[in-house]
Design a protein around this motif. Structure first.
Motif, short mmCIF file in Angstrom:
data_model
loop_
_atom_site.label_atom_id
_atom_site.label_comp_id
_atom_site.label_asym_id
_atom_site.label_seq_id
_atom_site.Cartn_x
_atom_site.Cartn_y
_atom_site.Cartn_z
N GLY A 113 0.93 -1.09 0.02
CA GLY A 113 -0.29 -0.12 -0.08
C GLY A 113 0.95 1.19 0.03
N PHE A 114 0.31 2.43 0.42
CA PHE A 114 1.29 3.30 0.34
C PHE A 114 2.13 3.55 1.75
N SER A 145 -6.61 -1.39 0.91
CA SER A 145 -7.34 -1.70 2.16
C SER A 145 -5.73 -2.28 3.11
N ASN A 146 -4.80 -2.60 2.36
CA ASN A 146 -3.58 -2.91 3.05
C ASN A 146 -3.33 -1.91 4.03
N ASP A 147 -3.50 -0.75 3.88
CA ASP A 147 -3.30 0.39 4.75
C ASP A 147 -4.08 0.71 6.04
N PHE A 148 -5.11 -0.34 6.04
CA PHE A 148 -6.06 0.03 6.97
C PHE A 148 -5.45 -0.32 8.27
N PRO A 189 -15.76 -0.56 5.88
CA PRO A 189 -15.27 0.12 6.83
C PRO A 189 -14.96 1.61 6.58
N ASP A 190 -14.78 2.53 7.68
CA ASP A 190 -14.47 3.83 7.39
C ASP A 190 -13.40 4.01 6.57
N ASP A 191 -12.37 3.24 6.75
CA ASP A 191 -11.15 3.46 6.02
C ASP A 191 -11.16 3.38 4.59
N VAL A 192 -12.22 2.75 3.98
CA VAL A 192 -12.43 2.83 2.67
C VAL A 192 -12.43 4.29 1.93
#
Length: 254
Positions: A113-114, A145-148, A189-192
């Motif tokens: 991810g980033f 989503s890896n950064d969630f 999820p809110d992370d999206v």
């Protein structure tokens, strides 16, 4: 695209030099020659300093009378983009390239991810030297989503910094940002939204285009592999359709 983690994790500052060094050695040389995507099922041996392992080549045509005028596209993303668990050629970027007759180099790698380093041993920033070598017409990058579960400030900072580095490395390329895709669960999820918004801001700062591709897997449990994380070939087709529709709507593809 992992399952969401609970809570933030503590991580050291981004090892930018180490990450770039790891990805710009023999592994990236092979990547650029073959146009292959990192193997989503293999992990770099970070402790031993081994170079990342790559999958079989995904052919990237050399310029000829038939391909010289094709749009040269490089994609950067995670295991959804690399086609984790599927046969070579079933990932949505390859489906898009086959349909639109574009020249594709897919740099996606599982787990990255980033902020988070994936199976290639680096976050997205480690692929910037590859973009500099490729000099594509279009760079398509997708928030992951890896950064969630990572620190929200870190995610936004790294997203903005990395997209700027991509722009600096390939200044003539048009940078297209794609929103984060979740699985078949309609309860997002809110992370999206937050990771997608971070990329929207970052892409806007380099005069790129951000596209919300929606949730093409939502409500389709049969389009997911047994892990409920990675799409089947049918799921990849759904993602490709959503991306293509968005690209056409923005006038990027005919």
């Amino acid at each position: 695209m992992p399952r969401p983690r609970s809570g933030s994790t503590v991580r050291p500052p981004r090892p930018r030099i180490a990450a770039i060094a790891a990805i710009t050695g023999t592994a990236v040389t092979a990547l650029l020659i073959s146009g292959c995507a990192p193997d989503p099922g293999s992990a770099a041996d970070a402790a031993g300093g081994a170079a990342p392992t790559f999958a079989a080549p995904v052919p990237t045509p050399n310029p000829t009378s038939k391909t010289a005028n094709r749009l040269r596209v490089t994609t950067v993303g995670d295991s959804l983009m690399s086609g984790y668990g599927l046969d070579l050629g079933q990932a949505w970027p390859t489906l898009l390239a086959d349909k639109e007759h574009i020249t594709l180099t897919n740099l996606a790698c599982g787990g990255m991810g980033f902020v988070v380093s994936g199976d290639c041993g680096t976050p997205y920033a480690g692929l910037v030297p590859a973009l500099a070598a490729l000099q594509p017409d279009v760079v398509i990058v997708q928030s992951s989503s890896n950064d969630f579960g990572e620190d929200p400030d870190d995610i936004r900072s790294e997203t903005i910094t990395t997209v700027q580095e991509m722009h600096d490395a390939a200044p003539d390329a048009r940078i297209i940002g794609l929103s984060t895709i979740w699985n078949d669960d309609a309860d997002l999820p809110d992370d999206v939204a937050s990771t997608s918004d971070d990329l929207r801001i970052a892409v806007g700062m380099v005069d790129g285009v951000f596209l919300d591709v929606g949730q093409p897997l939502s409500g389709h449990a049969d389009w997911m592999q047994a892990d409920d994380v990675h799409p089947t070939p049918r799921g990849q087709q759904a993602i490709e359709h959503a991306v293509l529709t968005s690209l056409q709507g923005a006038g990027i593809l005919p």
